[in-house]
Structure formats: C-alpha cells, structure tokens
Design a protein around this motif. Structure first.
Motif, PDB file in Angstrom:
ATOM      1  N   VAL A  48       0.851  -1.207   0.000  1.00  0.00           N
ATOM      2  CA  VAL A  48       0.000   0.000   0.000  1.00  0.00           C
ATOM      3  C   VAL A  48       0.879   1.247   0.000  1.00  0.00           C
ATOM      4  CG1 VAL A  48      -1.726   1.326   1.273  1.00  0.00           C
ATOM      5  CG2 VAL A  48      -1.923  -1.161   1.149  1.00  0.00           C
ATOM      6  N   TYR A  49       1.893   1.271   0.840  1.00  0.00           N
ATOM      7  CA  TYR A  49       2.761   2.461   0.907  1.00  0.00           C
ATOM      8  C   TYR A  49       3.607   2.596  -0.362  1.00  0.00           C
ATOM      9  CZ  TYR A  49       1.710   4.002   5.665  1.00  0.00           C
ATOM     10  OH  TYR A  49       1.094   4.516   6.783  1.00  0.00           O
ATOM     11  N   ARG A  50       4.106   1.493  -0.892  1.00  0.00           N
ATOM     12  CA  ARG A  50       4.892   1.597  -2.138  1.00  0.00           C
ATOM     13  C   ARG A  50       4.029   2.129  -3.273  1.00  0.00           C
ATOM     14  NH1 ARG A  50       7.734  -3.603  -0.815  1.00  0.00           N
ATOM     15  NH2 ARG A  50       9.747  -2.953  -0.018  1.00  0.00           N
ATOM     16  N   LEU A  51       2.745   1.763  -3.244  1.00  0.00           N
ATOM     17  CA  LEU A  51       1.859   2.192  -4.323  1.00  0.00           C
ATOM     18  C   LEU A  51       1.351   3.617  -4.135  1.00  0.00           C
ATOM     19  CD1 LEU A  51      -0.162  -1.111  -4.745  1.00  0.00           C
ATOM     20  CD2 LEU A  51       1.007   0.085  -6.603  1.00  0.00           C
ATOM     21  N   TRP A  54       3.400   9.138  -0.651  1.00  0.00           N
ATOM     22  CA  TRP A  54       4.224  10.014  -1.476  1.00  0.00           C
ATOM     23  C   TRP A  54       5.084  10.926  -0.619  1.00  0.00           C
ATOM     24  CZ3 TRP A  54      -0.844  10.815  -0.384  1.00  0.00           C
ATOM     25  CH2 TRP A  54      -1.234  12.080   0.040  1.00  0.00           C
ATOM     26  N   SER A  55       6.036  11.541  -1.283  1.00  0.00           N
ATOM     27  CA  SER A  55       6.934  12.463  -0.615  1.00  0.00           C
ATOM     28  C   SER A  55       6.389  13.876  -0.810  1.00  0.00           C
ATOM     29  CB  SER A  55       8.321  12.309  -1.236  1.00  0.00           C
ATOM     30  OG  SER A  55       9.143  13.350  -0.841  1.00  0.00           O
ATOM     31  N   ASP A  56       6.216  14.605   0.298  1.00  0.00           N
ATOM     32  CA  ASP A  56       5.716  15.979   0.209  1.00  0.00           C
ATOM     33  C   ASP A  56       6.802  16.845  -0.437  1.00  0.00           C
ATOM     34  OD1 ASP A  56       5.120  18.665   0.718  1.00  0.00           O
ATOM     35  OD2 ASP A  56       3.958  18.169   2.499  1.00  0.00           O
ATOM     36  N   PRO A  57       6.524  17.448  -1.606  1.00  0.00           N
ATOM     37  CA  PRO A  57       7.580  18.195  -2.297  1.00  0.00           C
ATOM     38  C   PRO A  57       8.093  19.402  -1.513  1.00  0.00           C
ATOM     39  CG  PRO A  57       5.461  18.474  -3.409  1.00  0.00           C
ATOM     40  CD  PRO A  57       5.252  17.445  -2.345  1.00  0.00           C
ATOM     41  N   THR A  58       7.301  19.904  -0.557  1.00  0.00           N
ATOM     42  CA  THR A  58       7.744  21.097   0.186  1.00  0.00           C
ATOM     43  C   THR A  58       8.693  20.748   1.326  1.00  0.00           C
ATOM     44  OG1 THR A  58       5.878  21.073   1.731  1.00  0.00           O
ATOM     45  CG2 THR A  58       5.561  22.262  -0.334  1.00  0.00           C
ATOM     46  N   THR A  59       8.659  19.509   1.804  1.00  0.00           N
ATOM     47  CA  THR A  59       9.547  19.125   2.906  1.00  0.00           C
ATOM     48  C   THR A  59      10.512  18.010   2.500  1.00  0.00           C
ATOM     49  OG1 THR A  59       7.986  17.455   3.716  1.00  0.00           O
ATOM     50  CG2 THR A  59       7.785  19.684   4.633  1.00  0.00           C
ATOM     51  N   ALA A  96      17.250   9.593   1.882  1.00  0.00           N
ATOM     52  CA  ALA A  96      17.222  10.358   0.619  1.00  0.00           C
ATOM     53  C   ALA A  96      16.596   9.562  -0.524  1.00  0.00           C
ATOM     54  CB  ALA A  96      18.634  10.778   0.244  1.00  0.00           C
ATOM     55  N   GLY A  97      16.441   8.249  -0.328  1.00  0.00           N
ATOM     56  CA  GLY A  97      15.964   7.420  -1.433  1.00  0.00           C
ATOM     57  C   GLY A  97      14.516   6.982  -1.312  1.00  0.00           C
ATOM     58  N   LEU A  98      13.839   7.415  -0.238  1.00  0.00           N
ATOM     59  CA  LEU A  98      12.469   6.923  -0.025  1.00  0.00           C
ATOM     60  C   LEU A  98      11.520   7.346  -1.151  1.00  0.00           C
ATOM     61  CD1 LEU A  98      10.580   5.375   1.922  1.00  0.00           C
ATOM     62  CD2 LEU A  98       9.988   7.573   2.937  1.00  0.00           C
ATOM     63  N   ALA A  99      11.678   8.566  -1.632  1.00  0.00           N
ATOM     64  CA  ALA A  99      10.759   9.077  -2.674  1.00  0.00           C
ATOM     65  C   ALA A  99      10.747   8.177  -3.905  1.00  0.00           C
ATOM     66  CB  ALA A  99      11.143  10.502  -3.057  1.00  0.00           C
ATOM     67  N   GLN A 100      11.879   7.520  -4.170  1.00  0.00           N
ATOM     68  CA  GLN A 100      11.947   6.631  -5.348  1.00  0.00           C
ATOM     69  C   GLN A 100      11.362   5.254  -5.054  1.00  0.00           C
ATOM     70  OE1 GLN A 100      15.047   8.578  -4.608  1.00  0.00           O
ATOM     71  NE2 GLN A 100      13.885  10.022  -5.859  1.00  0.00           N
ATOM     72  N   GLU A 101      11.212   4.929  -3.769  1.00  0.00           N
ATOM     73  CA  GLU A 101      10.684   3.615  -3.373  1.00  0.00           C
ATOM     74  C   GLU A 101       9.159   3.587  -3.334  1.00  0.00           C
ATOM     75  OE1 GLU A 101      11.729   0.421  -2.192  1.00  0.00           O
ATOM     76  OE2 GLU A 101      13.463   1.011  -3.399  1.00  0.00           O
ATOM     77  N   ILE A 102       8.560   4.789  -3.186  1.00  0.00           N
ATOM     78  CA  ILE A 102       7.109   4.870  -2.984  1.00  0.00           C
ATOM     79  C   ILE A 102       6.461   5.576  -4.174  1.00  0.00           C
ATOM     80  CG2 ILE A 102       7.246   4.767  -0.471  1.00  0.00           C
ATOM     81  CD1 ILE A 102       7.169   7.799  -0.371  1.00  0.00           C
ATOM     82  N   ASP A 103       5.144   5.815  -4.093  1.00  0.00           N
ATOM     83  CA  ASP A 103       4.438   6.633  -5.099  1.00  0.00           C
ATOM     84  C   ASP A 103       4.378   5.957  -6.470  1.00  0.00           C
ATOM     85  OD1 ASP A 103       2.952   8.872  -5.360  1.00  0.00           O
ATOM     86  OD2 ASP A 103       4.597  10.236  -5.787  1.00  0.00           O
ATOM     87  N   TRP A 104       4.472   4.634  -6.511  1.00  0.00           N
ATOM     88  CA  TRP A 104       4.559   3.892  -7.774  1.00  0.00           C
ATOM     89  C   TRP A 104       3.360   4.182  -8.680  1.00  0.00           C
ATOM     90  CZ3 TRP A 104       2.155   0.432 -10.951  1.00  0.00           C
ATOM     91  CH2 TRP A 104       2.937  -0.331 -11.820  1.00  0.00           C
TER      92      TRP A 104
END
Length: 364
Positions: A48-51, A54-59, A96-104
């Motif tokens: 669910v989280y990988r899909l 998301w990463s908040d672009p402001t923080t 630093a790499g979480l944003a690429q792991e999630i939000d698929w």
DNA sequence: GGGTAGCTGCTCAAGGCCAA
DNA sequence: TTGGCCTTGAGCAGCTACCC
C-alpha cells in the motif's frame, strides 16, 4: 496505436490515465512484476505504501499530515521526520531514497498521462493553428506563454547564464514548471478511488478471496444480502465490500478524513442497516491512513444506537502512528491527551493495523 | 434517422487554507 | 489544534449539434 484488441483497450484506458480502468491495469502490472514481494497480511501495508504513499515536495519527507502544518519549525515537522525515519527503516531504504521507493501508482499514471497528452497536443496544436488564422502579426499572446514565471526563473539564475536562452526555451521551461505543479493535484484521485482499488486488490491477493467476492464502488443493492435503500434519496455507493458465506464486510476507505466528512458515516451506516435483507450480521469497517489524533480518536469512539459504529478501525500501519507521535509527555494538555488516547486504542486493539485486519479476514 | 462528438452540470474525493 | 469552507480535477449522464 495497434489493431490488437487487448492493446486497443489498454490505449483507451491510458487516455484516462487516472481513471479506474487504467488504475487497475497498472495495479495488475505492479503485482505481476517478477520478484515482487509476495502479498500476505504481513506485507500488505508495504505494498500500500509503495503504491500510494508520497513524498511531500515542500519538505521532502513522506507525507503523513497536511503540508501547511508539516513545514520546518511547526509541530508536525518533527513528527514527519520521525515517520519518514520509521518508513525508511521498515522499507529498507536510505532517507534520501524513499521518494523513489514509494508513489509507484502516481508515477506510472503520470507517465501514461504524459503520453496521452502528447497525442492530444499534436491534434490540438493543428486545430489551434487554424483558429489563429487571421490574427497573425498582431501580437496576440502565445498559448501557454507565462512571462511572469519566466522572469522569476530568469532572475534567479541570471548570474549563471552565459547568454539568455531564446523565447521558445523559456516557453518550454515555464510549461514544464506549470505541468509539474498541476500534476500534483491529480494525486487526489489516486488517494481517493485509487485507495479503494489498492485495498480491494490487497484483500483479494493477501486473503485469497475470489475476485467475484470483492466489490468496489458498487451500489448497495448490488451487494448480496442488501435491498435498495428506503430513504428515497440518491443511491450511495459502497467503497469496498467483501462478501463471503461466513461474513459480509462493508468497508469505508478514506486515505485521510476531515471533520465535515465524518458526518456521512452514521447516515451511510443507517442506510446499510435499513437495507440489510439477509437478517444476518454484517461488519462495518473503517480503513484509513489518517494520522490526526482527534480524527482517529473519534473514529474509534463514535457510537450508533449506543454501540460502537465500526466493528474495526484499521490503520495501514499502527507502528507508523507510534513512530510519528513519539514519546508523549505526562502532562501535555489536550493535544497530547488525544494522541495518548489513540495509543491506548492501539494497545487495546480498538485501532488495528492492516496486517491484523487481513489476518482476521483470512480466518473468517 | 441514426450515430457520434462535444458541451454542461453534477457528484465525489482530498489537500489547501483560514478563522476560532 | 480543530472545524469547516474552498479549490481542483476526475468520471459520468444527459442533452444538443452536426455529419453521413
């Protein structure tokens, strides 16, 4: 475009990149990817989280609360940091790499949207050229031109430019900035109906429930054991329903909630009770990724005719809540009290994790 | 007259935002 | 911190205009 019927259907779905058909096409793609971690009650939350997370672009941090309250210096910034840290540890990635792991799902839907837009733009540009015939040479604004935005960017980087780029480059840059900002709003559809689709797929796969026993956005009377509502008003759709011989479960799925939206829960539940026709118990379950303590607390405690309204209140991962809230001071006032009560609800089993709920479903 | 494309209005969901 | 209104963008149904 191709003549193969299956691929034609895919192309049609991609035209509505954030629509239900394309979402489910992408979900099938995600779960069928080789080496994908097996879907079980224990691993479901990670999918669910990988899909969807998301990463908040402001923080730059994993989004767990409203952006305006999560800015550096505000109370939810430290909680967002703690949640981000927890999510990185659990998903096995560097901060630093979480944003690429999630939000698929969002990233793939955006790619589909971009390809659909390219096809549309080619068609529209041609039509626009004809519409602008007769206005040539009169200084009409170019479509999409944004001199103000271009001036801001130019001002910020002027000292690093060897020469000023031509106008078409500024046009391209401002268009890309505007597209980037606009596309963030489209996420709302993914954490709305997309959350329902992800939950339905997760239930099917983790609990081995046949496809025809899991319903999404169905009218109430389409679900076995329910009649048409007697209220005479508009027919409500049920977010997710799981219908098995042993138990019918009606799920209201909200990635996050607001106080005004909570009011619909008792009305809908009453409608379900009135429409029940099999004279058998059904469960009413609330699944969410909300982190606000007051909203979670109310969901756990809301009564209907002097009984708890929800049979289960489910959070994607209650350990994420614990991580975000951190250590609670003994006398921290009202806000701390609501966080403490949420933790008490987790400890008592009133607020449970997706893993625990799916495990319960598997044994029913 | 039938089929199709486009427009309009409606509903829904969720984040943004602001006042209390 | 909380409550609630505003905004945005999506799908869908119904209607209308247009074309063959």
């Amino acid at each position: 475009m191709t003549d193969e019927p299956g691929l034609l259907q895919d192309a049609d779905a991609i035209e509505r990149a954030f629509g239900g058909e394309n979402r489910n096409r992408l979900l099938d793609l995600y779960f069928q990817t080789p080496d994908r971690e097996e879907v079980s009650p224990a691993t479901a939350w990670r999918h669910v989280y990988r899909l969807l997370l998301w990463s908040d672009p402001t923080t730059g941090l994993a989004h767990c609360y409203e952006s305006d309250k999560s800015q550096p210096g505000k109370a939810w910034y430290s909680r967002s940091l703690a949640f981000h840290d927890w999510a990185c540890t659990e998903l096995g990635t560097a901060p630093a790499g979480l944003a690429q792991e999630i939000d698929w799902l969002f990233i793939k839907a955006c790619a589909d949207l971009a390809s659909a837009m390219l096809r549309r733009e080619a068609r529209l540009t041609q039509a626009a050229g004809k519409q602008r015939d007769g206005y040539d040479g009169r200084g009409f604004p170019e479509p999409g031109a944004d001199p103000e935005l271009a001036a801001i960017i130019r001002g910020a980087i002027a000292g690093y430019l060897v020469k000023d780029p031509p106008e078409e480059i500024w046009h391209e840059v401002t268009q890309k900035v505007r597209q980037y900002l606009a596309v963030q709003n489209k996420r709302k559809n993914l954490v709305g109906e997309g959350f329902e689709d992800v939950l339905a797929q997760t239930v099917r796969r983790a609990c081995k429930v046949p496809q025809d026993q899991v319903f999404t956005r169905s009218l109430l009377y389409e679900i076995p054991g329910f009649n048409r509502a007697k209220s005479g008003g508009k027919e409500n759709k049920v977010d997710v329903a799981i219908v098995r011989p042993s138990m019918r479960t009606i799920v209201t799925a909200k990635w996050s909630v607001r106080a005004d939206r909570e009011k619909q829960f008792p009305t809908e539940y009453e409608e379900y009770c009135n429409a029940e026709s099999a004279n058998q118990k059904f469960q009413y379950v609330f699944v969410t990724n909300e982190f606000d303590p007051a909203r979670l607390m109310r969901a756990c405690e809301v009564l209907f005719r002097n009984n708890l309204m929800f049979d289960h209140v489910v959070h994607i991962n209650t350990n994420g809540i614990r991580a975000a809230y951190g250590e609670l001071p003994a006398d921290g006032g009202r806000a701390t009290d609501s966080r403490r009560r949420v933790i008490e609800h987790i400890d008592s089993g009133r607020l449970i994790s997706l893993e625990r709920w799916l495990t319960t479903l598997s044994t029913q």
